[in-house]
Design a protein around this motif. Structure first.
Motif, mmCIF file in Angstrom:
data_model
loop_
_atom_site.group_PDB
_atom_site.id
_atom_site.type_symbol
_atom_site.label_atom_id
_atom_site.label_comp_id
_atom_site.label_asym_id
_atom_site.label_seq_id
_atom_site.Cartn_x
_atom_site.Cartn_y
_atom_site.Cartn_z
ATOM 1 N N UNK A 32 -3.230 -9.299 -11.787
ATOM 2 C CA UNK A 32 -1.858 -9.245 -11.297
ATOM 3 C C UNK A 32 -1.818 -9.601 -9.817
ATOM 4 N N UNK A 33 -0.622 -9.747 -9.335
ATOM 5 C CA UNK A 33 -0.410 -10.078 -7.933
ATOM 6 C C UNK A 33 0.637 -9.140 -7.348
ATOM 7 N N UNK A 34 0.280 -8.486 -6.273
ATOM 8 C CA UNK A 34 1.221 -7.647 -5.531
ATOM 9 C C UNK A 34 1.993 -8.520 -4.540
ATOM 10 N N UNK A 35 3.209 -8.100 -4.247
ATOM 11 C CA UNK A 35 3.978 -8.819 -3.246
ATOM 12 C C UNK A 35 4.883 -7.902 -2.453
ATOM 13 N N UNK A 36 5.263 -8.370 -1.284
ATOM 14 C CA UNK A 36 6.291 -7.722 -0.460
ATOM 15 C C UNK A 36 7.339 -8.769 -0.117
ATOM 16 N N UNK A 37 8.579 -8.402 -0.350
ATOM 17 C CA UNK A 37 9.729 -9.208 0.002
ATOM 18 C C UNK A 37 10.621 -8.386 0.923
ATOM 19 N N UNK A 53 -5.025 -9.525 -7.300
ATOM 20 C CA UNK A 53 -5.903 -8.427 -7.706
ATOM 21 C C UNK A 53 -7.319 -8.890 -8.003
ATOM 22 N N UNK A 54 -7.509 -10.167 -8.263
ATOM 23 C CA UNK A 54 -8.821 -10.646 -8.692
ATOM 24 C C UNK A 54 -9.749 -10.941 -7.525
ATOM 25 N N UNK A 99 3.471 -9.003 -10.137
ATOM 26 C CA UNK A 99 3.559 -10.061 -11.139
ATOM 27 C C UNK A 99 2.397 -9.906 -12.107
ATOM 28 N N UNK A 100 2.622 -10.258 -13.347
ATOM 29 C CA UNK A 100 1.646 -9.963 -14.395
ATOM 30 C C UNK A 100 0.542 -10.996 -14.550
ATOM 31 N N UNK A 101 0.412 -11.904 -13.583
ATOM 32 C CA UNK A 101 -0.736 -12.790 -13.542
ATOM 33 C C UNK A 101 -1.267 -12.805 -12.113
ATOM 34 N N UNK A 108 7.840 -12.121 -7.778
ATOM 35 C CA UNK A 108 8.660 -10.937 -7.978
ATOM 36 C C UNK A 108 9.089 -10.719 -9.410
ATOM 37 N N UNK A 109 8.128 -10.414 -10.290
ATOM 38 C CA UNK A 109 8.463 -10.160 -11.693
ATOM 39 C C UNK A 109 9.037 -8.753 -11.863
#
Length: 121
Positions: A32-37, A53-54, A99-101, A108-109
């Motif tokens: 997954x991928x974390x984000x800040x907006x 995350x990877x 996000x789920x990938x 921003x999922x």
């Protein structure tokens, strides 16, 4: 159901620092991928930082590069945003996303409810 809860926002003087945290629950993504907006009323939402995350690869918008640092503790399903040298133009509602990938960029999922950051001059 994925839930994201931000904390750490508040009022700070220009030049100061804040650390935002975001705790996630309810997801079982392997990668997954974390984000800040962030968003200011009347303006478009701005993606400011992402972390994969990877491999931990990161992205920063030019507006925050060199001042903000994203990090994550994947074992705790938590992402952080360390914000230094804050400017009045950093005033906004800050949102955590996941996000789920896994990717270097994020879109921003899933979104948290947001936390207000106000920087006084």
């Amino acid at each position: 159901e994925v839930q994201l809860v931000e904390s750490g926002g508040g009022l700070v003087q220009a030049g100061g620092s804040l650390r935002l945290s975001c705790a996630a629950s309810g997801f079982t993504f392997d990668e997954y991928t974390w984000g800040w907006f962030r968003q200011v009323p009347g303006k478009e939402r701005e993606g400011i930082s992402c972390i994969s995350s990877t491999d931990g690869s990161t992205y920063y918008a030019d507006s925050v590069k060199g001042r903000f640092t994203i990090s994550s503790d994947n074992a705790k399903n938590t992402v952080y945003l360390q914000m230094n040298s804050l400017k009045p133009e950093d005033t906004a509602v800050y949102y955590c996303t996941v996000d789920s990938i896994a990717a270097t960029l994020c879109w921003g999922e899933y979104w948290g409810q947001g936390t207000q950051v106000t920087v006084s001059s």
